[in-house]
Design an enzyme around this catalytic site. Structure first.
Site, PDB file in Angstrom:
ATOM      1  N   GLY A 186      -8.733  55.329  83.933  1.00  0.00           N
ATOM      2  CA  GLY A 186      -7.466  56.028  83.700  1.00  0.00           C
ATOM      3  C   GLY A 186      -7.532  57.466  84.199  1.00  0.00           C
ATOM      4  O   GLY A 186      -6.545  58.015  84.703  1.00  0.00           O
ATOM      5  N   GLY A 230      -7.944  62.973  68.329  1.00  0.00           N
ATOM      6  CA  GLY A 230      -7.598  63.082  69.751  1.00  0.00           C
ATOM      7  C   GLY A 230      -8.868  63.025  70.574  1.00  0.00           C
ATOM      8  O   GLY A 230      -9.350  61.954  70.947  1.00  0.00           O
ATOM      9  N   SER A 231      -9.471  64.218  70.803  1.00  0.00           N
ATOM     10  CA  SER A 231     -10.732  64.275  71.548  1.00  0.00           C
ATOM     11  C   SER A 231     -11.823  63.487  70.828  1.00  0.00           C
ATOM     12  O   SER A 231     -12.644  62.813  71.447  1.00  0.00           O
ATOM     13  CB  SER A 231     -11.186  65.729  71.707  1.00  0.00           C
ATOM     14  OG  SER A 231     -10.298  66.409  72.573  1.00  0.00           O
ATOM     15  N   GLU A 237      -5.442  61.649  78.292  1.00  0.00           N
ATOM     16  CA  GLU A 237      -6.599  60.831  78.714  1.00  0.00           C
ATOM     17  C   GLU A 237      -7.881  61.665  78.824  1.00  0.00           C
ATOM     18  O   GLU A 237      -8.726  61.448  79.693  1.00  0.00           O
ATOM     19  CB  GLU A 237      -6.265  60.042  79.983  1.00  0.00           C
ATOM     20  CG  GLU A 237      -5.096  59.091  79.717  1.00  0.00           C
ATOM     21  CD  GLU A 237      -5.077  57.812  80.506  1.00  0.00           C
ATOM     22  OE1 GLU A 237      -6.085  57.488  81.139  1.00  0.00           O
ATOM     23  OE2 GLU A 237      -4.049  57.123  80.450  1.00  0.00           O
ATOM     24  N   GLY A 238      -7.992  62.636  77.895  1.00  0.00           N
ATOM     25  CA  GLY A 238      -9.194  63.472  77.826  1.00  0.00           C
ATOM     26  C   GLY A 238      -8.927  64.871  78.357  1.00  0.00           C
ATOM     27  O   GLY A 238      -8.626  65.048  79.532  1.00  0.00           O
ATOM     28  N   ARG A 260      12.311  81.354 104.828  1.00  0.00           N
ATOM     29  CA  ARG A 260      12.659  82.627 104.182  1.00  0.00           C
ATOM     30  C   ARG A 260      12.195  83.818 105.032  1.00  0.00           C
ATOM     31  O   ARG A 260      11.013  83.932 105.372  1.00  0.00           O
ATOM     32  CB  ARG A 260      11.993  82.683 102.805  1.00  0.00           C
ATOM     33  CG  ARG A 260      12.110  84.005 102.100  1.00  0.00           C
ATOM     34  CD  ARG A 260      13.480  84.209 101.513  1.00  0.00           C
ATOM     35  NE  ARG A 260      13.556  85.473 100.792  1.00  0.00           N
ATOM     36  CZ  ARG A 260      14.584  85.846 100.058  1.00  0.00           C
ATOM     37  NH1 ARG A 260      15.642  85.064  99.955  1.00  0.00           N
ATOM     38  NH2 ARG A 260      14.572  87.002  99.437  1.00  0.00           N
ATOM     39  N   LEU A 313       8.004  81.247  96.143  1.00  0.00           N
ATOM     40  CA  LEU A 313       9.474  81.272  96.123  1.00  0.00           C
ATOM     41  C   LEU A 313      10.022  82.445  95.321  1.00  0.00           C
ATOM     42  O   LEU A 313      11.238  82.655  95.277  1.00  0.00           O
ATOM     43  CB  LEU A 313      10.029  79.961  95.544  1.00  0.00           C
ATOM     44  CG  LEU A 313      10.310  78.861  96.560  1.00  0.00           C
ATOM     45  CD1 LEU A 313       9.011  78.268  97.118  1.00  0.00           C
ATOM     46  CD2 LEU A 313      11.159  77.741  95.942  1.00  0.00           C
TER      47      LEU A 313
HETATM   48  C1  LIG Z   1     -15.850  62.759  73.243  1.00  0.00           C
HETATM   49  C2  LIG Z   1     -16.308  61.393  73.657  1.00  0.00           C
HETATM   50  C3  LIG Z   1     -16.823  61.401  75.085  1.00  0.00           C
HETATM   51  C4  LIG Z   1     -17.463  61.010  72.733  1.00  0.00           C
HETATM   52  O1  LIG Z   1     -17.921  59.757  73.033  1.00  0.00           O
HETATM   53  P1  LIG Z   1     -19.073  59.138  72.129  1.00  0.00           P
HETATM   54  O2  LIG Z   1     -20.286  60.010  72.189  1.00  0.00           O
HETATM   55  O3  LIG Z   1     -18.533  58.879  70.768  1.00  0.00           O
HETATM   56  O4  LIG Z   1     -19.332  57.764  72.850  1.00  0.00           O
HETATM   57  P2  LIG Z   1     -20.710  57.102  73.243  1.00  0.00           P
HETATM   58  O5  LIG Z   1     -21.559  57.001  72.006  1.00  0.00           O
HETATM   59  O6  LIG Z   1     -21.264  57.753  74.439  1.00  0.00           O
HETATM   60  O7  LIG Z   1     -20.242  55.636  73.665  1.00  0.00           O
HETATM   61  C5  LIG Z   1     -19.817  54.690  72.669  1.00  0.00           C
HETATM   62  C6  LIG Z   1     -19.934  53.300  73.276  1.00  0.00           C
HETATM   63  O8  LIG Z   1     -19.032  53.187  74.398  1.00  0.00           O
HETATM   64  C7  LIG Z   1     -19.787  52.908  75.586  1.00  0.00           C
HETATM   65  N1  LIG Z   1     -19.172  53.641  76.686  1.00  0.00           N
HETATM   66  C8  LIG Z   1     -18.950  54.959  76.749  1.00  0.00           C
HETATM   67  N2  LIG Z   1     -18.386  55.274  77.906  1.00  0.00           N
HETATM   68  C9  LIG Z   1     -18.254  54.113  78.590  1.00  0.00           C
HETATM   69  C10 LIG Z   1     -17.773  53.776  79.875  1.00  0.00           C
HETATM   70  N3  LIG Z   1     -17.273  54.706  80.673  1.00  0.00           N
HETATM   71  N4  LIG Z   1     -17.792  52.487  80.236  1.00  0.00           N
HETATM   72  C11 LIG Z   1     -18.270  51.526  79.438  1.00  0.00           C
HETATM   73  N5  LIG Z   1     -18.763  51.786  78.193  1.00  0.00           N
HETATM   74  C12 LIG Z   1     -18.759  53.056  77.810  1.00  0.00           C
HETATM   75  C13 LIG Z   1     -21.202  53.386  75.317  1.00  0.00           C
HETATM   76  O9  LIG Z   1     -22.144  52.708  76.085  1.00  0.00           O
HETATM   77  C14 LIG Z   1     -21.322  53.018  73.838  1.00  0.00           C
HETATM   78  O10 LIG Z   1     -21.533  51.617  73.726  1.00  0.00           O
HETATM   79  P3  LIG Z   1     -22.695  51.028  72.816  1.00  0.00           P
HETATM   80  O11 LIG Z   1     -22.304  51.348  71.406  1.00  0.00           O
HETATM   81  O12 LIG Z   1     -23.960  51.730  73.220  1.00  0.00           O
HETATM   82  O13 LIG Z   1     -22.714  49.562  73.096  1.00  0.00           O
HETATM   83  C15 LIG Z   1     -15.187  60.337  73.491  1.00  0.00           C
HETATM   84  O14 LIG Z   1     -14.794  60.252  72.155  1.00  0.00           O
HETATM   85  C16 LIG Z   1     -14.014  60.657  74.371  1.00  0.00           C
HETATM   86  O15 LIG Z   1     -13.973  60.266  75.528  1.00  0.00           O
HETATM   87  N6  LIG Z   1     -13.011  61.356  73.806  1.00  0.00           N
HETATM   88  C17 LIG Z   1     -11.770  61.609  74.482  1.00  0.00           C
HETATM   89  C18 LIG Z   1     -10.796  60.566  74.123  1.00  0.00           C
HETATM   90  C19 LIG Z   1      -9.588  60.582  75.016  1.00  0.00           C
HETATM   91  O16 LIG Z   1      -9.689  60.698  76.228  1.00  0.00           O
HETATM   92  N7  LIG Z   1      -8.438  60.420  74.385  1.00  0.00           N
HETATM   93  C20 LIG Z   1      -7.219  60.314  75.094  1.00  0.00           C
HETATM   94  C21 LIG Z   1      -6.669  58.935  74.855  1.00  0.00           C
HETATM   95  S1  LIG Z   1      -5.294  58.414  75.701  1.00  0.00           S
HETATM   96  C22 LIG Z   1      -4.081  59.533  75.401  1.00  0.00           C
HETATM   97  O17 LIG Z   1      -4.254  60.683  75.497  1.00  0.00           O
HETATM   98  C23 LIG Z   1      -2.693  59.063  75.108  1.00  0.00           C
HETATM   99  C24 LIG Z   1      -1.924  59.264  76.362  1.00  0.00           C
HETATM  100  S2  LIG Z   1      -1.677  57.809  77.043  1.00  0.00           S
HETATM  101  O18 LIG Z   1      -0.582  57.171  76.552  1.00  0.00           O
HETATM  102  O19 LIG Z   1      -2.734  57.284  77.711  1.00  0.00           O
END
Ligand SMILES: CC(C)(COP(=O)(O)OP(=O)(O)OC[C@H]1O[C@@H](n2cnc3c(N)ncnc32)[C@H](O)[C@@H]1OP(=O)(O)O)[C@@H](O)C(=O)NCCC(=O)NCCSC(=O)CCS(=O)O
Length: 376
Positions: free
Chosen positions: A240, A129-130, A361-362, A266, A336
């Site tokens: 998102g 997840g996270s 979404e985090g 009320r 209420l």
């Molecule tokens: C917890 C985390 C923040 C950890 O992230 P990481 O440390 O693993 O990631 P990084 O090493 O920083 O980045 C990897 C890679 O991606 C690029 N990056 C990072 N952020 C961005 C951005 N905003 N824009 C563009 N690029 C970005 C970064 O530069 C790196 O690229 P390079 O390798 O250097 O080229 C992360 O794991 C996290 O956010 N976790 C939470 C996940 C989450 O939100 N999950 C929910 C998903 S959706 C859901 O819940 C389902 C419901 S629905 O149907 O939507």
């Protein structure tokens, strides 16, 4: 921050629709766990499925601030509906807009933007997840296509959606650079809705567990380059999160408006309870928190519209707005009293609907992590 006349016009059009076509029906959709097809058709006709998609790709060609306005209004009408629309706009459309090639845009983005398809985003897994980098779902090349195997969890519109963006491991040894993004039609063989979650709220939108069991897709369904999937997913989540923040404000605003109207009606101790300082001050606090959240959202959206980095601002907006929303809904219920706790009034439903905004979404903790990182 001031809105342009065009932004006010789109907000007002969606507000009118939401108040007439969503708000009156939301209690029944909640009770009956109903996906409101007709309401979605109406929102599609308004352009809500493709707010930021360029007009040449079938969208409304508007900016992120407009998307935030639209999502606040839809959420003020019904939380679950706003989630399905939010996910379609961003991450799904956003990924196809930024990384899709011409053929993918024609085949997937255009029908999404025009409301002929609803989108799903398959990142989360039962054990990831996270920590989104610990995915186990794999995609392997076979013949002239890809075969996906694995399980995705908590997928909005996994059942009602027609197309999903799926993030899967394509190179086990490459860590964060070993994941890729794919576009998968939900009627592809091997795509199965394994279970529908029985949730606290947001009953008008489905949340599904999806099994990918030898799910075969053509080679042309890879989005961007192999190995770019994690980056594509994290980049799209940034936008998102602005959407989820806007939804939080919309739901909280509705709860607040119910509380204000009730407090003016009320009577207690010989006057409307609105005149009691304890109640009046509570509502003044709510109004201030709502406005503060809205301004954070508009600021993050404006940065994104200007093409400037907004990871920290989007995280701040989501963190503050989603936590504010629970507080405001709780304060509305308190206003209420017993009537806030029963389902003759909409507050208990909105309270249930809004809670997930601190999770999907985090989570709030992930937003704090992103903000903390930006301070280093
Ligand atoms: C917890 C985390 C923040 C950890 O992230 P990481 O440390 O693993 O990631 P990084 O090493 O920083 O980045 C990897 C890679 O991606 C690029 N990056 C990072 N952020 C961005 C951005 N905003 N824009 C563009 N690029 C970005 C970064 O530069 C790196 O690229 P390079 O390798 O250097 O080229 C992360 O794991 C996290 O956010 N976790 C939470 C996940 C989450 O939100 N999950 C929910 C998903 S959706 C859901 O819940 C389902 C419901 S629905 O149907 O939507």
């Amino acid at each position: 921050m001031l809105l342009t006349p065009d932004q006010e016009a789109i907000r007002d059009a969606v507000r009118a629709f939401a108040q007439e076509q969503l708000w009156p029906h939301a209690p029944r959709w909640d009770r009956e766990h109903l996906f409101p097809k007709e309401a979605h058709a109406g929102l599609a006709a308004l352009g809500a499925y493709g707010i930021c998609v360029p007009e040449e790709d079938g969208g409304a060609g508007l900016d992120y601030l407009s998307l935030a306005l639209v999502l606040e209004e839809i959420a003020a009408g019904d939380g679950g509906t706003s989630t399905a629309i939010s996910v379609t706009n961003c991450p799904v459309n956003a990924i196809l807009m930024r990384y899709g090639n011409a053929a993918q845009k024609k085949k997937w983005l255009q029908p999404l933007a025009q409301g002929q398809m609803l989108g799903a985003f398959c990142l989360t897994e039962p054990q990831a997840g996270s920590d989104a980098s610990s995915l186990r779902t794999t995609a392997r090349k076979e013949g002239d296509g890809w075969v996906i195997d694995g399980v995705k969890q908590f997928i909005t519109s996994g059942k009602n959606g027609q197309v999903a963006i799926v993030i899967a491991v394509t190179d086990k040894g490459a860590g964060k650079r070993g994941m890729s993004a794919f576009v998968v039609p939900t009627d592809a063989p091997g795509y199965t809705v394994a279970r529908l979650e029985d949730k606290l709220g947001q009953h008008s939108s489905d949340t599904a567990q999806i099994n990918f069991d030898g799910c075969r897709i053509p080679a042309g369904n890879l989005i961007g380059q192999e190995g770019e999937g994690y980056k594509i997913a994290l980049g799209a989540l940034e936008g998102g999160r602005i959407g989820i923040a806007a939804q939080s404000v919309g739901m909280a605003r509705s709860a607040f408006e119910v509380a204000v109207a009730y407090a003016k009606e009320r009577q207690a101790f010989g006057q409307p309870i609105f005149e009691q300082q304890a109640v009046g001050f509570r509502l003044a606090d709510c109004a201030t928190q709502l406005e503060a959240a809205r301004q954070l959202i508009w600021h993050a959206a404006s940065l994104r519209d200007a093409g400037r980095p907004c990871l920290k601002e989007a995280a701040m907006a989501k963190l503050f707005a989603s936590e504010m929303a629970e507080r405001v809904c709780s304060a509305a219920i308190q206003t209420l009293g017993g009537y806030g706790y029963v389902n003759d009034f909409p507050l208990e439903r909105i309270y249930r609907d809004v809670r997930v905004c601190q999770i999907y979404e985090g989570t709030s903790d992930i937003q704090k992590l992103l903000i903390q990182r930006a301070l280093v």
